[in-house]
Write a protein that holds these residues in place. Structure first.
Motif, PDB file in Angstrom:
ATOM      1  N   UNK A 161       0.802  -1.217   0.000  1.00  0.00           N
ATOM      2  CA  UNK A 161       0.000   0.000   0.000  1.00  0.00           C
ATOM      3  C   UNK A 161       0.831   1.261   0.000  1.00  0.00           C
ATOM      4  N   UNK A 162       2.090   1.177   0.447  1.00  0.00           N
ATOM      5  CA  UNK A 162       2.936   2.364   0.551  1.00  0.00           C
ATOM      6  C   UNK A 162       3.720   2.654  -0.731  1.00  0.00           C
ATOM      7  N   UNK A 163       4.371   1.636  -1.291  1.00  0.00           N
ATOM      8  CA  UNK A 163       5.193   1.868  -2.493  1.00  0.00           C
ATOM      9  C   UNK A 163       4.544   1.309  -3.763  1.00  0.00           C
ATOM     10  N   UNK A 164       3.423   0.580  -3.626  1.00  0.00           N
ATOM     11  CA  UNK A 164       2.642   0.033  -4.737  1.00  0.00           C
ATOM     12  C   UNK A 164       3.362  -1.072  -5.503  1.00  0.00           C
ATOM     13  N   UNK A 205       3.356 -19.673   4.414  1.00  0.00           N
ATOM     14  CA  UNK A 205       3.736 -18.704   3.383  1.00  0.00           C
ATOM     15  C   UNK A 205       3.371 -17.308   3.865  1.00  0.00           C
ATOM     16  N   UNK A 206       4.325 -16.376   3.721  1.00  0.00           N
ATOM     17  CA  UNK A 206       4.114 -14.995   4.144  1.00  0.00           C
ATOM     18  C   UNK A 206       4.313 -14.059   2.954  1.00  0.00           C
ATOM     19  N   UNK A 207       3.511 -13.009   2.913  1.00  0.00           N
ATOM     20  CA  UNK A 207       3.672 -11.939   1.929  1.00  0.00           C
ATOM     21  C   UNK A 207       4.431 -10.793   2.598  1.00  0.00           C
ATOM     22  N   UNK A 208       5.351 -10.170   1.873  1.00  0.00           N
ATOM     23  CA  UNK A 208       6.119  -9.060   2.430  1.00  0.00           C
ATOM     24  C   UNK A 208       6.549  -8.124   1.309  1.00  0.00           C
ATOM     25  N   UNK A 209       6.904  -6.900   1.668  1.00  0.00           N
ATOM     26  CA  UNK A 209       7.405  -5.921   0.694  1.00  0.00           C
ATOM     27  C   UNK A 209       8.926  -5.994   0.661  1.00  0.00           C
ATOM     28  N   UNK A 210       9.452  -6.413  -0.453  1.00  0.00           N
ATOM     29  CA  UNK A 210      10.900  -6.587  -0.585  1.00  0.00           C
ATOM     30  C   UNK A 210      11.657  -5.259  -0.497  1.00  0.00           C
ATOM     31  N   UNK A 211      10.970  -4.153  -0.807  1.00  0.00           N
ATOM     32  CA  UNK A 211      11.621  -2.839  -0.785  1.00  0.00           C
ATOM     33  C   UNK A 211      11.987  -2.406   0.635  1.00  0.00           C
ATOM     34  N   UNK A 226      -4.162  -4.131  -1.000  1.00  0.00           N
ATOM     35  CA  UNK A 226      -3.015  -3.337  -0.561  1.00  0.00           C
ATOM     36  C   UNK A 226      -2.829  -3.491   0.945  1.00  0.00           C
ATOM     37  N   UNK A 227      -1.595  -3.776   1.346  1.00  0.00           N
ATOM     38  CA  UNK A 227      -1.250  -3.837   2.771  1.00  0.00           C
ATOM     39  C   UNK A 227      -0.377  -2.629   3.093  1.00  0.00           C
ATOM     40  N   UNK A 228      -0.791  -1.849   4.111  1.00  0.00           N
ATOM     41  CA  UNK A 228      -0.076  -0.630   4.493  1.00  0.00           C
ATOM     42  C   UNK A 228       0.806  -0.879   5.718  1.00  0.00           C
ATOM     43  N   UNK A 229       1.748   0.039   5.932  1.00  0.00           N
ATOM     44  CA  UNK A 229       2.685  -0.091   7.040  1.00  0.00           C
ATOM     45  C   UNK A 229       2.015  -0.069   8.396  1.00  0.00           C
TER      46      UNK A 229
END
Length: 551
Positions: A355-358, A370-376, A531-534
């Motif tokens: 949700x933050x960097x899209x 299994x986990x979803x995460x933002x690689x950035x 979208x997942x936000x911080x």
């Protein structure tokens, strides 16, 4: 829909002396085919269209005036797809209501992909109330006889599609000959090299500054360092990633330049390049374009074209092999940890974003889950994002609960869901069946024309050579149509099977009150995006309802 159409009409149609004005875009395209350049230059196309506009506007009996809003062009872009900057800029202006007309020299300049070109001409542009004019084809989508020209238009688009495939086959054959002669045929040189013409053929020449980085990556990885450690040190030393190196043309970041860290895939790409030990290894991939598909096939090593000792090596073969042993071991480990989850374990992968960097959310396994995460979140440059993570199981519960609630709010019943599913698939199947009917009609027309030619040949009105040429042309076209129909019929069978499976799944989802596990196909069918936000918020955008937020 009516309101949308009026909005376009209001924004684009102005009156000059009582005559409506079409705010038009001139679109020109020149592909990478060198044979086109003499007669099909961008300038030639634009000039021809401008002459047509001038002649049209000088006609006292004209029904409308053409005003050029802007000129859009794509140089060196293939017509087999619509991923072109000039075309996208034009369509953005269409969507913004700035233009309501498009003029091209002929259909092939607009596009050579039969399906996609037909979709634009028959659906997208008519919906947006955009007039389409093909000057050399004498085609105007708003003309009274335009409907009667539809078959002719589709035939020309089929010819353009076939022509593109024929040119592709010839270019590929020429490229294979050059590769077998030891010539480098890539569009850009691998990192660490540049391309120069030596004795009439293109060769890879070592570029000293970037070659040191290639050697460094191999040595550090072969000695046991992890890829992330290599990435960190390259960033600390101010080494440009490959894409930025191609932009700035030097290895180290200088004042006023942006420094981005290398990606994991870029390091792996360097480590996998056989060319670094001096052999020229080409044809590792082959385009699926001839089959009417996107992307490339990865070829078996036995199909590669290899020229030993074709250029100066950057590393030794021993160092390359040492790195491959580590890469293979890492790949086997990764395969064990990701095996099978494409279908069962990460259903939301294709619709889930940060949700933050899209950016697309990445996945990993941890303790069987299994986990979803933002690689950035692990980036060290300005692209760094906040840490966030959520498990597949938790997502399944949240989405199932929200789906059940949305179904109840929408008042959807089992038969409603089946009807929605059937309508979507039926629309796709009807499109394909329409194309099959057009192919059959065209084949029948060509056969009748050949029969007439045969009678003329028998009566001495047509030469034997001309008749044989027409017969060969008809036979080649028949072969193309039969292959195309076979592919389309196979697609219909696949869609019919998917329709039954999805209808069954949708019914079971309602019957079990949201307890059914959602698979990837259903997730993509019901959810536009998530979208997942911080701060932990989860936003779900369903295809049949508005957004839902979950804390």
């Amino acid at each position: 829909m009516a309101r949308t159409a009026k909005r376009y009409k209001k924004n684009t149609e102005k009156k000059v002396s009582g005559i409506p004005v079409c705010m038009a875009a001139i679109y020109a395209r020149l592909s990478v085919d060198s044979d086109e350049k003499k007669s099909e230059s961008i300038e030639t196309q634009v000039t021809l269209i401008k002459e047509f506009i001038q002649k049209h506007n000088e006609n006292p009996d004209r029904e409308y005036e053409i005003a050029v809003y802007d000129i859009y062009s794509d140089l060196g872009k293939t017509g087999t797809n619509f991923d072109r900057p000039g075309f996208e800029r034009m369509m953005n202006d269409v969507r913004a209501g700035k233009i309501n007309g498009i003029l091209v020299k002929d259909f092939s300049r607009f596009g050579r992909n039969y399906i996609e070109t037909g979709n634009y001409l028959e659906k997208i542009l008519p919906f947006m109330k955009v007039r389409f004019v093909s000057v050399c084809d004498n085609y105007d989508s708003y003309a009274l006889g335009a409907k009667n020209q539809e078959l002719s238009m589709n035939i020309k688009n089929l010819v353009n599609d076939a022509y593109a495939k024929d040119i592709s086959a010839k270019e590929r054959a020429a490229k294979r000959i050059a590769q077998k002669n030891g010539e480098y045929v890539g569009s850009t040189a691998p990192y660490g090299y540049c391309v120069e013409k030596v004795n009439g053929i293109y060769k890879l020449i070592v570029e000293p500054e970037s070659a040191k980085i290639v050697r460094r990556i191999f040595e550090e990885y072969a000695s046991g360092d992890g890829i992330q450690s290599i990435i960190d040190r390259l960033f600390e030393d101010g080494v440009h990633r490959i894409s930025d190196y191609n932009q700035y043309h030097h290895v180290y970041c200088q004042d006023g330049e942006n420094l981005h860290q290398w990606g994991n895939s870029s390091i792996r790409a360097v480590l996998n390049r056989n060319n670094y030990y001096g052999d020229l290894v080409q044809r590792k991939y082959e385009s699926r374009f001839q089959r009417g598909e996107k992307w490339c096939d990865i070829l078996d090593e036995s199909q590669w074209i290899i020229t030993p000792n074709a250029h100066e090596p950057i590393i030794s073969r021993e160092l390359f092999d040492k790195a491959q042993i580590r890469l293979k071991a890492a790949q086997q480990k990764a395969t064990k940890t990701t095996e099978g989850w494409e279908d069962d374990e990460r259903a939301f992968y294709n619709v889930f974003y940060c949700g933050d960097c899209k950016r697309k959310m990445c996945t990993r396994r941890c303790k069987g889950n299994v986990y979803y995460f933002c690689n950035a979140a692990w980036y060290r440059d300005e692209r760094k994002c906040s840490h966030k993570s959520i498990s597949e199981e938790k997502l399944q519960k949240i989405v199932r609960s929200e789906l059940t609630r949305q179904f109840q709010l929408s008042g959807l019943r089992k038969k409603d869901m089946s009807a929605i599913s059937s309508a979507v698939f039926l629309s796709k199947i009807n499109e394909i069946q329409t194309e099959i009917r057009k192919l059959d009609a065209d084949m029948e027309r060509r056969s009748e024309k050949l029969a007439q030619a045969f009678m003329k040949y028998k009566e001495g009105e047509l030469s034997k050579e001309a008749y044989i040429e027409m017969k060969d042309d008809r036979n080649n076209w028949k072969e193309f149509c039969e292959e195309r129909k076979k592919s389309l019929e196979q697609t219909i069978r696949k869609l019919e099977k998917q329709q039954k499976e999805e209808a069954r799944f949708l019914r079971s989802l309602l019957e079990l009150d949201g307890t059914t596990r959602i698979n990837a196909e259903l997730a993509e069918g019901l959810i536009e995006s998530m979208y997942l936000y911080g701060d932990g918020r989860l936003e779900i955008n369903f295809g049949f309802k508005g957004a839902v937020e979950h804390e």
